[in-house]
Design a protein around this motif. Sequence first.
Motif, short mmCIF file in Angstrom:
data_model
loop_
_atom_site.label_atom_id
_atom_site.label_comp_id
_atom_site.label_asym_id
_atom_site.label_seq_id
_atom_site.Cartn_x
_atom_site.Cartn_y
_atom_site.Cartn_z
N GLY A 11 0.85 -1.19 0.00
CA GLY A 11 0.00 0.00 0.00
C GLY A 11 0.89 1.23 0.00
O GLY A 11 2.11 1.14 -0.23
N ILE A 12 0.30 2.38 0.28
CA ILE A 12 1.09 3.62 0.23
C ILE A 12 2.25 3.57 1.23
O ILE A 12 3.36 4.04 0.92
N ALA A 13 2.04 2.97 2.40
CA ALA A 13 3.10 2.90 3.41
C ALA A 13 4.24 2.00 2.91
O ALA A 13 5.42 2.40 2.94
N GLY A 14 3.92 0.81 2.43
CA GLY A 14 4.94 -0.11 1.93
C GLY A 14 5.68 0.47 0.74
O GLY A 14 6.91 0.33 0.64
N ILE A 15 4.96 1.14 -0.14
CA ILE A 15 5.58 1.74 -1.33
C ILE A 15 6.60 2.80 -0.91
O ILE A 15 7.74 2.83 -1.38
N GLU A 32 3.54 -8.54 -1.76
CA GLU A 32 2.16 -8.03 -1.75
C GLU A 32 1.22 -9.19 -2.04
O GLU A 32 1.43 -9.93 -2.98
N LYS A 33 0.16 -9.29 -1.23
CA LYS A 33 -0.69 -10.48 -1.39
C LYS A 33 -1.63 -10.38 -2.59
O LYS A 33 -1.95 -11.39 -3.21
N ILE A 37 0.13 -3.88 -6.56
CA ILE A 37 0.37 -3.02 -5.40
C ILE A 37 -0.54 -1.79 -5.50
O ILE A 37 -1.20 -1.59 -6.51
N GLY A 38 -0.56 -0.97 -4.45
CA GLY A 38 -1.39 0.24 -4.46
C GLY A 38 -2.26 0.35 -3.21
O GLY A 38 -2.54 1.44 -2.75
N GLY A 39 -2.69 -0.81 -2.70
CA GLY A 39 -3.47 -0.80 -1.45
C GLY A 39 -4.78 -0.03 -1.59
O GLY A 39 -5.29 0.17 -2.68
N LYS A 40 -5.29 0.40 -0.44
CA LYS A 40 -6.59 1.08 -0.41
C LYS A 40 -6.55 2.41 -1.17
O LYS A 40 -7.53 2.83 -1.76
N MET A 41 -5.40 3.06 -1.13
CA MET A 41 -5.32 4.39 -1.74
C MET A 41 -5.69 4.33 -3.22
O MET A 41 -6.29 5.27 -3.75
N ALA A 42 -5.35 3.22 -3.88
CA ALA A 42 -5.67 3.09 -5.30
C ALA A 42 -7.18 3.07 -5.54
O ALA A 42 -7.65 3.39 -6.63
N GLN A 43 -7.94 2.72 -4.50
CA GLN A 43 -9.40 2.65 -4.64
C GLN A 43 -10.07 3.99 -4.38
O GLN A 43 -11.26 4.15 -4.61
N LEU A 44 -9.29 4.94 -3.87
CA LEU A 44 -9.89 6.24 -3.54
C LEU A 44 -9.97 7.10 -4.80
O LEU A 44 -9.11 7.04 -5.66
N ASP A 45 -11.01 7.94 -4.84
CA ASP A 45 -11.18 8.82 -5.99
C ASP A 45 -10.20 9.98 -5.88
O ASP A 45 -9.32 10.16 -6.72
N LYS A 46 -10.36 10.75 -4.82
CA LYS A 46 -9.43 11.85 -4.54
C LYS A 46 -9.11 11.81 -3.05
O LYS A 46 -9.81 11.14 -2.31
N ILE B 128 12.93 -6.29 8.53
CA ILE B 128 11.60 -6.46 7.92
C ILE B 128 10.73 -5.25 8.26
O ILE B 128 10.69 -4.80 9.41
N VAL B 129 10.06 -4.70 7.25
CA VAL B 129 9.10 -3.61 7.47
C VAL B 129 7.69 -4.17 7.21
O VAL B 129 7.43 -4.70 6.12
N VAL B 130 6.83 -4.08 8.22
CA VAL B 130 5.46 -4.59 8.07
C VAL B 130 4.55 -3.41 7.71
O VAL B 130 4.46 -2.44 8.46
N ALA B 131 3.92 -3.48 6.53
CA ALA B 131 3.05 -2.38 6.07
C ALA B 131 1.79 -2.98 5.47
O ALA B 131 1.41 -2.67 4.34
N THR B 132 1.16 -3.85 6.24
CA THR B 132 0.03 -4.63 5.70
C THR B 132 -1.31 -3.91 5.79
O THR B 132 -2.33 -4.47 5.40
N GLY B 133 -1.34 -2.68 6.32
CA GLY B 133 -2.55 -1.88 6.24
C GLY B 133 -3.71 -2.39 7.09
O GLY B 133 -3.50 -3.00 8.14
N TYR B 134 -4.91 -2.19 6.59
CA TYR B 134 -6.13 -2.42 7.37
C TYR B 134 -7.22 -3.06 6.52
O TYR B 134 -7.10 -3.14 5.30
N ASP B 135 -8.28 -3.48 7.18
CA ASP B 135 -9.50 -3.93 6.50
C ASP B 135 -10.60 -2.93 6.85
O ASP B 135 -10.53 -2.25 7.87
N VAL B 136 -11.64 -2.90 6.02
CA VAL B 136 -12.80 -2.07 6.31
C VAL B 136 -13.77 -2.90 7.15
O VAL B 136 -14.06 -4.05 6.80
N PHE B 137 -14.23 -2.35 8.25
CA PHE B 137 -15.19 -3.02 9.14
C PHE B 137 -16.44 -3.41 8.35
O PHE B 137 -16.93 -2.63 7.52
N ASP B 138 -16.96 -4.61 8.61
CA ASP B 138 -18.17 -5.07 7.92
C ASP B 138 -19.42 -4.59 8.66
O ASP B 138 -19.73 -5.10 9.74
#
Lengths: 55, 453
Positions: A11-15, A32-33, A37-46, B128-138
Amino acid sequence: MNNDVLVIGGGIAGIQAALDLAEMGVQVHMVEKLPSIGGKMAQLDKTFPTNDCAI
Amino acid sequence: MLDVGRHPRINLLAYSEVENVSGDAGNFRVKVRKKARFVNEDLCTGCGTCAEKCPTMTVDVFNAELGSRKAIYKYFPQGIPSIYTIDKDACRQLGQGKKCGICAKVCQAKAVDFEQNDGEIQLHVGAIVVATGYDVFDPSVIPEHGYGRIANVVTALEFERLLSASGPTAGHLDRPSDMALEKEIDDLEKEHKKLSRQLKQLEEKHGKSSAQVMDLVKSGAAAADKDLHNWAASAERFGELEARLEPMRQKIGAAQPAKKLAFIQCVGSRDFRFNKFCSSYCCMHSVKEAMIANEHDNEVSSSIFCMDLRAVGRGFEEYKLRGGKQANIKYVRGRVAEITEDDALNPVVWFESTTSRQVLHETFDMVVLATACVPTAGTPKLAELLGIELDSNGFFKTDPLAPLNATRDGIFVCGCAQGPMDIPESVAQASSAAARAAEVVAPARQVAAAGSQ
Ligand SMILES: Cc1cc2nc3c(=O)[nH]c(=O)nc-3n(C[C@H](O)[C@H](O)[C@H](O)COP(=O)(O)OP(=O)(O)OC[C@H]3O[C@@H](n4cnc5c(N)ncnc54)[C@H](O)[C@@H]3O)c2cc1C
């Protein structure tokens, strides 16, 4: 002792972390799983607070 | 993003996961599983002919499941690496055992490989740098908000995709109920067209009208003639479809994009049933989304329902005020108790206004839920692999006085993997984490440099 760094998550942090390290001359491996790559930020409009485009 | 794909010192392993970690700071051995894409990364040029010709549609996760995509796909158009992947479960050939292989036939680079297996990669790293982010709450676990039951209640991330010019509605605020209606009409029209063709063929072949056949069957004169019974059944279904489609077409013709929006804050955050913490960025993204919606169409007005609107970053308070003045945003202090739906599929928001001390309700075209930022589903497993601890909220634990350090030497955490934070803070943390990781590997680099002299 090894001098490479692993970044988990593209995501933006890893990048940002990966680019900073690479610019310092460090060899980086980024895992990246998702297919891209891009993470959530890529899904944002602005993005706040400037309303610039996210990608 | 592009720079990561191109940088000579970044080895990008996308569609991969860490499977095993051993060793210590300065000397970690990491096993990574590279999942099969069924497309050869070295050969794929990213041209997209495969996806163009692929006959199978499936839900588009990138578009928050509001749109659809092909079974061979790029996660999003600008995605890096610019390579296609086959969605194994959706694919006719791989997932359903049917004969297809169209993608392989049309690929000029010969990149499609149905036999591809997962790969295993061994890495040797110092930090190692962990930057796995978050999920959106359901939010469907909060029944009173109606998410999943009321079509025009969406999450903020879904709303981002609706606002996006490259999203499923090309940036128009079409309501999900209308999108669903449109899809239903499309499906029924397909069936209608097929039946119409079949009936016409039968009529021409047998020189009888479908109405005559229906009368014959009804009167009992067709006896046990199976073909005539089938013909009559098709004709009946055809009539049914005509009758159903007409009012649906009228309804969709009169459909309007959403103009009156409600944003509900703290959905799953600051709520003792779910997460006690504040997700920090949602106040600002709701203001942003309301502002952008108004930029698209200046008739759009928004009400933001909040306990308090937390605009604590630099320039944020001004941003909030600008939204209120220029973008038709009303801030309502009060927690929403329930969302119901009226006959026109409009969500109705029931809330207590703490300013007027009244329980009120108001009807909107669409409701947007500002859902909490929660740890990713894979967080506990990754913590176990890395041998690091989680905090009481389930994010990776760090030290308040060394805020990038995980609970084990040589491992650093940045961005939303630590907890909710916005993009500027994630980026600042990432640079700090990079600097800390560089400190760990720097001595090794000096030794290596000395050795090569
Ligand atoms: C609706 C909405 C709107 C927003 N708008 C704004 C805004 O306008 N401005 C702003 O500043 N912030 C905004 N934010 C917040 C912003 O999304 C985050 O601050 C930012 O995305 C955090 O980046 P990150 O890299 O830490 O995490 P993410 O973007 O989540 O990236 C994490 C990456 O790691 C990958 N990953 C996860 N687990 C693993 C694993 N086990 N192995 C390998 N890879 C893994 C993920 O696939 C992903 O690519 C918004 C958030 C939402 C929900």
